[in-house]
Design a protein around this motif. Structure first.
Motif, short mmCIF file in Angstrom:
data_model
loop_
_atom_site.label_atom_id
_atom_site.label_comp_id
_atom_site.label_asym_id
_atom_site.label_seq_id
_atom_site.Cartn_x
_atom_site.Cartn_y
_atom_site.Cartn_z
N LEU A 1 -29.09 -5.44 21.59
CA LEU A 1 -30.13 -4.60 22.20
C LEU A 1 -31.19 -4.21 21.17
CD1 LEU A 1 -27.88 -2.26 24.39
CD2 LEU A 1 -29.49 -3.98 25.24
N GLN A 2 -30.74 -3.96 19.93
CA GLN A 2 -31.68 -3.60 18.87
C GLN A 2 -32.65 -4.75 18.59
OE1 GLN A 2 -31.60 -0.36 16.78
NE2 GLN A 2 -33.64 -1.25 17.01
N GLN A 3 -32.14 -5.98 18.66
CA GLN A 3 -33.01 -7.13 18.47
C GLN A 3 -33.98 -7.30 19.63
OE1 GLN A 3 -30.42 -10.47 17.89
NE2 GLN A 3 -29.52 -9.66 15.99
N MET A 4 -33.56 -6.95 20.87
CA MET A 4 -34.43 -7.05 22.03
C MET A 4 -35.53 -5.98 21.99
SD MET A 4 -31.58 -7.65 25.03
CE MET A 4 -32.67 -6.93 26.24
N CYS A 5 -35.18 -4.79 21.53
CA CYS A 5 -36.13 -3.67 21.50
C CYS A 5 -36.13 -3.07 20.09
CB CYS A 5 -35.75 -2.61 22.52
SG CYS A 5 -35.51 -3.23 24.20
N PRO A 6 -36.77 -3.72 19.13
CA PRO A 6 -36.70 -3.27 17.74
C PRO A 6 -37.31 -1.89 17.49
CG PRO A 6 -38.31 -5.03 18.00
CD PRO A 6 -37.57 -4.94 19.28
N GLU A 7 -38.22 -1.47 18.37
CA GLU A 7 -38.88 -0.18 18.15
C GLU A 7 -38.05 1.01 18.66
OE1 GLU A 7 -39.96 -1.69 22.17
OE2 GLU A 7 -39.75 -2.52 20.15
N LEU A 8 -36.95 0.75 19.38
CA LEU A 8 -36.13 1.83 19.92
C LEU A 8 -34.96 2.12 18.98
CD1 LEU A 8 -35.94 0.90 23.72
CD2 LEU A 8 -37.63 2.29 22.51
N ARG A 9 -34.42 3.35 19.09
CA ARG A 9 -33.29 3.78 18.27
C ARG A 9 -32.02 3.79 19.13
NH1 ARG A 9 -35.46 9.49 16.98
NH2 ARG A 9 -36.08 9.17 19.15
N PHE A 10 -30.97 3.14 18.65
CA PHE A 10 -29.72 3.01 19.40
C PHE A 10 -28.59 3.73 18.68
CE2 PHE A 10 -32.34 -0.45 20.79
CZ PHE A 10 -32.06 -0.61 22.13
N ILE A 11 -27.66 4.27 19.45
CA ILE A 11 -26.48 4.91 18.90
C ILE A 11 -25.29 4.55 19.78
CG2 ILE A 11 -26.68 7.08 20.20
CD1 ILE A 11 -25.85 8.53 17.62
N VAL A 12 -24.11 4.35 19.16
CA VAL A 12 -22.92 3.88 19.87
C VAL A 12 -21.89 5.01 19.96
CG1 VAL A 12 -21.00 2.24 19.80
CG2 VAL A 12 -23.30 1.50 19.16
#
Length: 617
Positions: free
Chosen positions: A102-113
Motif C-alpha cells: 500500500l505504501q508503494q501504491m500511495c507513497p505520499e500517505l502514512r501507514f501504520i499496522v
C-alpha cells in the motif's frame, strides 16, 4: 452483556450462574441467529433502537472484485479531505507485506499496522498514534471490529470481505460513519467465480442494507442464511431441515405457549372445495420465496383477527389484492369460522354451498349463519330501496346472513380505517372525543391517513373526522391547541386495518333474502362515507353477492321491476349477466343498469350524480 454476538452459549450461561436469580440485558447491533430466533419465538423479550445519533448519515457501500486503482483512489480521496482510513487485511503473517504494498501504491500517505498478536503496550501506542492523527491509514486485522470510535476515520477497505461473516462485516463497517461526514465502505473479494452461494448472499445483504439502523434487518438475513441453531443446546446457528420448518415452528410455538401458561387451541381441520382461483399470481408478487411465505402465513393464521391483520399488511406492502389472492384469504376465513361451529367441510358449487356436519345444540352455534363465512351468498327474496335506507317488500324469510356478507363487501370497498388503540389525556384527540376502539373512516372527507392528521396539526388546521363507533357514525373535529408543537397523531395512537366492527342498523322495512346483497352493500358504503352516494335520488337494486364482491343473478325480475317502477326509482341496478333477458319487459318502466360487482356499482353511481368520499378513492 454488550456486544453479545462475541460470546458463546457456554460463556453466557456461565455469567448467568454467578447469581441464583439474575436479569440479563444483552445488547448487540447484530444479534446472533440463535438469540434472534429466541426473541422472535417469544422466549425472550426484544426491543429495537431505531433512532440513530444526531447527524449520522448512511454509509455508502461498494461491493466488487479487488481493484488496486479503486483502493488508491479511495485512500487518497479520504486523505485529501483531511480524514483517515481503515484497511483490513486479516492475516497476521502477511499484514506487514500488505502495508508495504500500500505504501508503494500511495507513497505520499502514512501507514501504520496493528494486529492482535502485538504486545499490549505496542498495540496501545500504535492505536493512540493513529487516533492522534500521526498516520493516514491504519492497516489492521479484525481487532477493529468493535470498541473503536474515531470520528475522523470515514473510509474503510476490506481486502477479503468474502471470508468474513455477515454480522462481523456489519460491525466492521460501523467503524466508519461515526460523524456527520459521508463515509465510504469498500468490500472487495478476489474473484466472483470463486464466491460461494453464502458469500454472495452475505455481500448482497450488506450492499442492500446501507440505511441507518439496518442491523436488525441484517441479523434477520443472517438468521435466514445460517439458520436458527439449537435453541436448547450450544449451537448458535444451523438449520432444522431434518425436522421441517413448519413442524419445527409449530412445535416451538406450542412449547413456548405451554411454558408461559397460555392455552393454545387445537385447530380443527376444515376442507374447503370451491371451484375458484385462489393463489398468489406472479404479477402480484414476483419472488417465489415471498409467494410461498404468504401462503404459509395465511395457512398458519390462528384467528380471524390475525388473518385480517395479515390481509391489511399484504395490501399495504404489495397493493390492492387481486381476486385470486382475495379468494385465498376468504377461503382461510371460511375455515376459521366453520371450525368454530364444528364443521368438517365446505363444498361451493354453482352459487350454492354445502356444509357438514354442523351441530346446532348450543345457543352460540345457532347464531352462526353460513353466509357470514361464504361471502354472504344466500338465495331467494328481493330488495328495493335507496343506498341510505331500504324500504320495499320481498318473499324470503331472513336477512341476517345477507347483511353479514354485504357488510364484509362494503368495508372492503371503503378500504382500511384508522383504529384508535390509545388516547392520552389532555391532548387534542381526547378533547375531540376520540375513544379507544373508534374507527376513523375519513379525515376531511378523504381516506384516513395518519400523515393528514399530523400535517393539519402542524399547520394549525382542524381535522374533520368521520368515526364509526359501536354501530353508529359520529362526526368529530380534532382541533389543535397551544402549546406547540402538537403531539403526534393528536395524542392518540392508531393501527391501519380493515374495519372489523359489527354493521350498523338500517331501516330494512320488509326487505329479505339473498337478493338484498347488492343494495345492502351500497347502503353500508353510503353510511360509512361522507356525502350521498345516491345523489339524493331513489335507487333500486337487486343482486346476490358472490366471491370478491361480484353481483350474481337472482330470480323473479318481473316482480322486482314492477316494485321499482311503483316506487319511482330513477335507476334499477341489477346483475349484468341477466340484463339482456330483463330489458324487454322493463323497457319504458324503469332504467336498467347492469353491473358485475359492487365496486362497479359504486363507480357507476359516482359517475352519475353520486357525491361521496368513496368516489375519490
Amino acid at each position: 452483556v454488550d456486544e453479545e454476538q462475541r460470546f458463546g452459549v457456554k460463556q453466557k450461561e456461565l455469567l448467568r450462574q454467578l447469581r441464583l436469580n439474575v436479569d440479563v440485558l444483552a445488547l448487540s447491533a447484530t444479534p446472533i441467529p440463535r438469540t434472534l430466533q429466541m426473541s422472535l419465538a417469544g422466549m425472550r423479550d426484544i426491543s429495537v433502537i431505531e433512532t440513530p445519533p444526531e447527524g449520522r448519515r448512511p454509509i455508502r457501500t461498494h461491493v466488487g472484485e479487488y481493484d488496486e486503482e479503486l483502493v488508491k483512489q479511495a485512500l487518497e480521496r479520504e486523505a485529501a479531505r483531511g480524514g483517515q482510513s481503515f484497511y483490513l487485511h486479516n492475516r497476521v503473517e502477511t499484514i506487514e507485506d500488505a502495508a508495504e504494498k500500500l505504501q508503494q501504491m500511495c507513497p505520499e500517505l502514512r501507514f501504520i499496522v496493528a494486529h492482535g498478536q502485538m504486545r499490549e503496550r505496542e498495540l496501545e501506542e500504535r492505536m493512540l498514534s493513529f487516533l492522534a492523527g500521526d498516520a493516514d491509514v491504519l492497516v489492521a486485522t479484525t481487532i477493529i471490529e468493535s470498541g473503536l470510535d474515531i470520528p475522523q476515520a470515514n473510509t474503510l477497505i476490506i481486502e477479503r470481505a468474502d471470508a468474513l461473516g455477515l454480522a462481523q462485516l456489519y460491525q466492521i463497517r460501523g467503524r466508519v460513519g461515526r460523524s456527520d461526514v459521508v463515509a465510504h465502505a469498500n468490500l472487495f473479494y478476489p474473484d466472483h467465480s470463486e464466491l460461494s452461494a453464502e458469500a454472495r448472499a452475505r455481500l448482497a445483504t450488506l450492499a442492500d442494507h446501507t440505511e441507518l439502523g439496518a442491523g436488525f434487518a441484517i441479523a434477520m438475513r443472517d438468521l435466514e442464511i445460517r439458520g436458527a441453531g439449537d435453541l436448547l443446546g450450544a449451537e448458535q446457528s444451523g438449520h432444522v431441515a431434518a425436522l421441517g420448518f413448519e413442524l419445527y415452528v409449530e412445535m416451538l410455538g406450542e412449547a413456548v405457549a405451554e411454558l408461559s401458561g397460555q392455552r393454545r387451541p387445537v385447530a380443527r381441520p376444515v376442507r374447503v372445495d370451491a371451484r375458484i382461483d385462489a393463489y398468489v399470481p406472479g404479477s402480484y408478487i414476483a419472488a417465489e420465496a415471498l409467494k410461498i411465505d404468504l401462503h404459509r402465513r395465511i395457512a398458519l393464521s390462528e384467528s380471524e383477527d390475525e388473518l385480517r391483520e395479515l390481509e391489511a399488511a399484504t395490501e399495504d406492502r404489495y397493493g390492492p389484492l387481486p381476486e385470486p389472492v382475495e379468494n385465498l384469504f376468504r377461503i382461510q376465513e371460511a375455515k376459521h369460522s366453520l371450525a368454530l361451529v364444528g364443521a368438517d367441510y365446505l363444498v361451493f358449487r354453482g352459487g350454492r354451498a354445502t356444509v357438514g356436519p354442523v351441530g346446532l345444540a348450543a345457543a352460540e352455534v345457532r347464531e352462526q349463519t353460513l353466509a357470514q363465512w361464504v361471502w354472504g351468498h344466500t338465495f331467494g327474496g328481493g330488495l328495493f330501496g335507496t343506498a341510505s335506507s331500504v324500504a320495499a317488500s320481498s318473499r324470503a324469510e331472513t336477512l341476517s346472513d345477507t347483511a353479514a356478507g354485504a357488510w364484509i363487501t362494503a368495508v372492503a370497498v371503503v378500504g382500511p380505517v384508522l383504529e384508535v388503540t390509545a388516547v392520552r389525556p389532555a391532548t387534542p384527540a381526547e378533547r375531540a372525543g376520540l375513544l379507544t376502539g373508534d374507527a376513523i373512516v375519513t379525515i376531511d372527507g378523504r381516506q384516513p391517513v395518519r400523515q393528514t392528521l399530523d400535517l393539519n396539526l402542524a399547520t394549525g388546521m382542524s381535522s374533520q373526522l368521520r368515526v364509526y363507533r359501536g354501530g353508529q357514525i359520529i362526526n368529530l373535529d380534532l382541533v389543535p391547541r397551544a402549546p406547540w408543537p402538537q403531539p403526534a397523531g393528536g395524542g392518540a395512537t392508531y393501527v391501519r386495518r380493515v374495519l372489523t366492527s359489527p354493521p350498523p342498523a338500517l331501516e330494512m322495512g320488509k326487505v329479505r333474502g339473498g337478493s338484498a346483497g347488492l343494495v345492502l352493500a351500497l347502503a353500508y358504503i353510503d353510511v360509512l362515507t361522507v356525502g350521498d352516494l345516491t345523489g339524493h335520488r331513489l335507487i333500486a337494486a337487486t343482486g346476490a353477492l358472490g366471491p370478491g364482491g361480484s353481483v350474481d343473478p337472482v330470480l323473479a325480475y318481473d316482480a322486482k321491476v314492477d316494485a321499482s317502477a311503483r316506487a319511482g326509482a330513477s335507476f334499477f341496478l341489477m346483475p349484468r349477466a341477466d340484463l339482456s333477458a330483463v330489458e324487454p319487459f322493463a323497457r319504458g318502466r324503469t332504467s336498467l343498469v347492469g353491473v358485475s360487482s359492487v365496486k362497479e356499482a359504486v363507480l357507476w353511481l359516482c359517475a352519475n350524480g353520486g357525491v361521496s368520499s368513496v368516489c375519490t378513492r
